[in-house]
Design a protein around this motif. Sequence first.
Motif, PDB file in Angstrom:
ATOM      1  N   HIS A 173      45.887  38.101  42.874  1.00 63.77           N
ATOM      2  CA  HIS A 173      46.748  38.964  42.063  1.00 63.77           C
ATOM      3  C   HIS A 173      46.019  40.271  41.791  1.00 63.77           C
ATOM      4  N   GLU A 176      44.476  41.597  38.308  1.00 64.23           N
ATOM      5  CA  GLU A 176      43.531  40.747  37.573  1.00 64.23           C
ATOM      6  C   GLU A 176      42.109  41.103  37.995  1.00 64.23           C
ATOM      7  N   HIS A 296      41.684  33.688  38.539  1.00 59.44           N
ATOM      8  CA  HIS A 296      42.746  34.584  38.046  1.00 59.44           C
ATOM      9  C   HIS A 296      42.426  35.019  36.619  1.00 59.44           C
ATOM     10  N   SER A 297      43.308  35.833  36.043  1.00 56.24           N
ATOM     11  CA  SER A 297      43.319  36.076  34.596  1.00 56.24           C
ATOM     12  C   SER A 297      44.806  36.158  34.210  1.00 56.24           C
TER      13      SER A 297
HETATM   14 ZN   LIG Z   1      46.948  35.437  38.755  1.00 57.28          ZN
END
Ligand SMILES: [Zn+2]
Length: 407
Positions: A173, A176, A296-297
């Motif tokens: 993503h 992030e 991720h975040s």
């Molecule tokens: Zn993510």
Amino acid sequence: MLCSLRILLIFIEHLLHKECKLYEVIPSTPEQITLLELLEDECEVDVWNNSRKSKEPLDVMVPAVFQNEFEKKLTNLQLCYRIIVPDVQAIVNEEKYKNDKAPSIIEGKISFEKYYRYAEIQEYLTYLSVEYPKLAYLTHYGVSYENRNLSAIHITTGGDEPKPIIFIDAGIHAREWIAPAQALYILHELIENKNNKHMIEKVDWVIVPLANPDGYEYSHKTDRFWRKTRSKVGRSCKGVDPNRNFDFHWREHGASKKLQSPTYCGPCPFSEPETRSLSNLIKSYRTQIKLYISIHSCKQSILYPFGFTRTLPYNGDELHRLAKLVEEAIYKVNGNHYRIGNSPGSSGSSRDWAYGAVGIPLSYTLELPGGGTRGFDLPPDEILGVVKEIFAGIKMFFNYVQLKYCY
Ligand SMILES: [Zn+2]
């Protein structure tokens, strides 16, 4: 005509984030979560930390054109909300100012107080492979839609027998930014810190620090909140959510069919060169990988399969136990708690595909903390605190793999 004007307005608002507000919404029942998901599609709002669990606050960014409508709908649905950031663009500007001021990587000297760009990351990966040829080699496992290298570092001390592999992806993503920073910190600690020598003796590591370089660069240059790839979809839209594009229960739950949605799953599984190439890389190591981690975040969680159903997988108990050990190790560093559990509402992720389609027995999403009221990610001067505490969790993951799979 009115419709195309509305689309143009959305486009401009999304690009600038001017007058975008960040709302905290707390759904109290599963029905309210479902209604919120519908709203996400209807109103083009952007949910930053979509936990999909009742009573957990969601951060929702809403462009100016939808704010009235959004507030009205929340009131009608009896959803509690408050505005936590009245001007999102101001936070973006501040983050950019701090990030630009921080030093770049010079002659391999990396510091963790800056979100580095694609070229700087590539430079550091090359430096590691040239400086430590007996420990690390760099491979380009494909090219992105915009022709950037998709790169992985394989860490190995050699030997006659194939060793168990811990495989890590980060930066799927685009927005992030803390995720690639974490992957670089893991590489740095494993390769450059002699105190961690024992972590690479019996276990190999394959680390992909930036799985979606096109989106990442776009989030630095143009739209801070860009999440997807940059491929052309339909006549006027761009990008597919790569973490909804993997071929395992694709498009079943928590993935949008709308081209403009941040969670658009793509026209078919593996429609994106980034996901297709990553899946081929994973498959090439399929018998050796024992643990898969996707970074991720910003949910501050340790999550395991599945994303398409609430039903736990066959080794759900083991996945939960290990997540708990990792959480405890992270907690000991700074006293920060991470939520653990499965994550229904995110089908088509790399984690689920690695687990369900490839058969990797341990597979997790590590969700790092976000900046909350201070922005999407942490301010650059707080990166080091996070990457260090997460590394304590990585050590625990490693201990488990070594104990279970090394003889
Ligand atoms: Zn993510």
